[in-house]
Scaffold this active site. Structure first.
Site, PDB file in Angstrom:
ATOM      1  N   GLY A  14       0.818  -0.975   0.066  1.00  0.00           N
ATOM      2  CA  GLY A  14       0.020  -0.325   0.231  1.00  0.00           C
ATOM      3  C   GLY A  14       0.822   1.188  -0.269  1.00  0.00           C
ATOM      4  O   GLY A  14       0.813   2.284   0.430  1.00  0.00           O
ATOM      5  N   SER A  15       2.027   1.127  -0.931  1.00  0.00           N
ATOM      6  CA  SER A  15       2.478   2.415  -0.804  1.00  0.00           C
ATOM      7  C   SER A  15       2.080   3.750  -2.008  1.00  0.00           C
ATOM      8  O   SER A  15       2.190   4.819  -1.284  1.00  0.00           O
ATOM      9  CB  SER A  15       3.965   2.559  -0.993  1.00  0.00           C
ATOM     10  N   ASN A  16       1.118   3.104  -2.533  1.00  0.00           N
ATOM     11  CA  ASN A  16       0.717   4.113  -3.686  1.00  0.00           C
ATOM     12  C   ASN A  16      -0.894   4.493  -2.833  1.00  0.00           C
ATOM     13  O   ASN A  16      -0.139   6.154  -2.960  1.00  0.00           O
ATOM     14  CB  ASN A  16       0.340   3.483  -4.352  1.00  0.00           C
ATOM     15  N   ARG A  67     -15.225 -15.055  -9.874  1.00  0.00           N
ATOM     16  CA  ARG A  67     -15.265 -13.071 -10.190  1.00  0.00           C
ATOM     17  C   ARG A  67     -16.345 -12.850  -9.693  1.00  0.00           C
ATOM     18  O   ARG A  67     -16.327 -11.552  -8.959  1.00  0.00           O
ATOM     19  CB  ARG A  67     -14.608 -13.359 -11.522  1.00  0.00           C
ATOM     20  N   MET A  92      -4.034  -6.708  -7.049  1.00  0.00           N
ATOM     21  CA  MET A  92      -3.826  -7.563  -7.898  1.00  0.00           C
ATOM     22  C   MET A  92      -4.618  -8.696  -8.580  1.00  0.00           C
ATOM     23  O   MET A  92      -3.818 -10.217  -8.586  1.00  0.00           O
ATOM     24  CB  MET A  92      -2.663  -8.086  -6.922  1.00  0.00           C
ATOM     25  N   ARG A  93      -5.403  -8.410  -8.746  1.00  0.00           N
ATOM     26  CA  ARG A  93      -6.588  -9.550  -9.253  1.00  0.00           C
ATOM     27  C   ARG A  93      -7.057  -9.023 -10.627  1.00  0.00           C
ATOM     28  O   ARG A  93      -7.125  -8.138 -10.938  1.00  0.00           O
ATOM     29  CB  ARG A  93      -7.878  -9.899  -8.652  1.00  0.00           C
ATOM     30  N   LEU A  95      -9.650  -7.853 -13.496  1.00  0.00           N
ATOM     31  CA  LEU A  95     -11.572  -7.980 -13.259  1.00  0.00           C
ATOM     32  C   LEU A  95     -11.843  -8.155 -14.575  1.00  0.00           C
ATOM     33  O   LEU A  95     -11.859  -7.825 -15.421  1.00  0.00           O
ATOM     34  CB  LEU A  95     -10.945  -6.316 -13.087  1.00  0.00           C
ATOM     35  N   ASN A 109      -6.209   2.985 -12.703  1.00  0.00           N
ATOM     36  CA  ASN A 109      -5.036   1.964 -12.544  1.00  0.00           C
ATOM     37  C   ASN A 109      -3.925   2.752 -12.396  1.00  0.00           C
ATOM     38  O   ASN A 109      -3.158   3.666 -13.183  1.00  0.00           O
ATOM     39  CB  ASN A 109      -5.228   0.480 -13.108  1.00  0.00           C
ATOM     40  N   HIS A 111       0.189   1.854 -12.933  1.00  0.00           N
ATOM     41  CA  HIS A 111       1.122   0.799 -13.494  1.00  0.00           C
ATOM     42  C   HIS A 111       2.623   0.907 -13.517  1.00  0.00           C
ATOM     43  O   HIS A 111       3.240   2.396 -14.409  1.00  0.00           O
ATOM     44  CB  HIS A 111       0.292   0.143 -14.987  1.00  0.00           C
TER      45      HIS A 111
HETATM   46  C1  GRF Z   1       3.446  -1.342  -7.984  1.00  0.00           C
HETATM   47  O1  GRF Z   1       4.817  -0.803  -8.697  1.00  0.00           O
HETATM   48  C2  GRF Z   1       1.909  -0.117  -8.762  1.00  0.00           C
HETATM   49  O2  GRF Z   1       2.273   0.370  -9.792  1.00  0.00           O
HETATM   50  C3  GRF Z   1       1.774  -1.641  -9.177  1.00  0.00           C
HETATM   51  O3  GRF Z   1       1.638  -2.481  -7.621  1.00  0.00           O
HETATM   52  C4  GRF Z   1       3.360  -2.065  -7.310  1.00  0.00           C
HETATM   53  C5  GRF Z   1       1.921  -1.611  -5.637  1.00  0.00           C
HETATM   54  O4  GRF Z   1       2.824  -1.284  -4.584  1.00  0.00           O
HETATM   55  N1  GRF Z   1       0.567  -1.673  -9.693  1.00  0.00           N
HETATM   56  P1  GRF Z   1       2.585  -0.908  -3.401  1.00  0.00           P
HETATM   57  O5  GRF Z   1       1.358  -2.191  -3.371  1.00  0.00           O
HETATM   58  O6  GRF Z   1       1.842   0.610  -3.592  1.00  0.00           O
HETATM   59  O7  GRF Z   1       3.261  -0.700  -2.642  1.00  0.00           O
END
Ligand code: GRF
Length: 215
Positions: A14-16, A67, A92-93, A95, A109, A111
């Site tokens: 969850g860093s983003n 799903r 990470m699923r 959709l 999203n 990426h």
């Molecule tokens: C990030 O690199 C994002 O771009 C990708 O998965 C990673 C998730 O990292 N989709 P975090 O959980 O936000 O730290």
């Protein structure tokens, strides 16, 4: 100022999500996070959300027979919180087209590549194997095919000669944390709108009436 209500879907650290939490902590930021939903019980990002006083939920995909019912539970959580825009942040699923259609132009999203290059997993290892000099990250509206959809914002990141996938990932992540809040700001203020299958970004200082009519 009414703030755009964000639902955030996560699977891991969850860093983003944390970058979005930090941005929303500024009362002048035009969005707020109203619910964080993880599909993995105990995902670290849930703690970050709870620390920030944000309502969380866990919808464990393993507890559902398929799903569609899993995604119906996700949508129920998001709609119970009146989320207006859904942000995938390390979710990470894959959709289904039905979920993507339900949230069309209300689902974004992040990426870790310069899309349309390096869709899917292991982006940094593949970029290094190709010897590219630049890679980066992309925030895009979500369409049914994985890692496709109208691009809101991108950042280019140089590749160093001695990079490993981990060092490159760390450098790209810094840019992710910068552009995800910026993308949300553009959408929330109506400056980024989907027209056709591209995002048109318009100038600063637009009146309130310019707020994205689809949200
Ligand atoms: C990030 O690199 C994002 O771009 C990708 O998965 C990673 C998730 O990292 N989709 P975090 O959980 O936000 O730290």
């Amino acid at each position: 100022m009414s703030r755009l209500r964000l639902g955030v879907l996560i699977s891991g650290r969850g860093s983003n999500l944390q970058a979005l939490i930090d941005a929303c902590a500024d009362p002048g930021f035009p969005a707020e996070i109203v619910r964080v939903v993880a599909n993995v019980p105990g995902a670290a990002g849930l703690d970050a959300a709870a620390r920030a006083g944000i309502a969380t939920a866990t919808v464990d995909h393993k507890a559902y027979p398929g799903r569609e019912p899993f995604e119906a539970a996700l949508t129920a959580e998001l709609e119970a919180a009146n989320a207006q825009l859904v942000c995938l942040a390390g979710f990470m699923r894959l959709l289904t087209p039905g979920f993507v259609a339900h949230w069309r132009d209300r689902l974004v999203n992040i990426h870790p590549s310069l899309l349309p290059a390096y869709k899917g997993l292991d982006t940094h290892a593949r970029a290094l194997a190709d010897g590219v000099r630049f890679t980066g990250c992309t925030v895009h509206f979500v369409r049914p095919d994985c890692d496709t959809g109208p691009i809101v914002i991108q950042a280019a990141v140089p590749v160093a000669p001695d990079d490993t996938p981990d060092t490159l990932a760390a450098r790209v992540l810094l840019s992710e944390h910068r552009i995800y809040p910026e993308a949300i700001r553009l959408i929330a203020t109506g400056r980024a709108c989907v027209e056709g299958e591209r995002v048109v970004v318009s100038g600063a200082g637009l009146p309130d009436a310019a707020v994205n009519p689809k949200i």
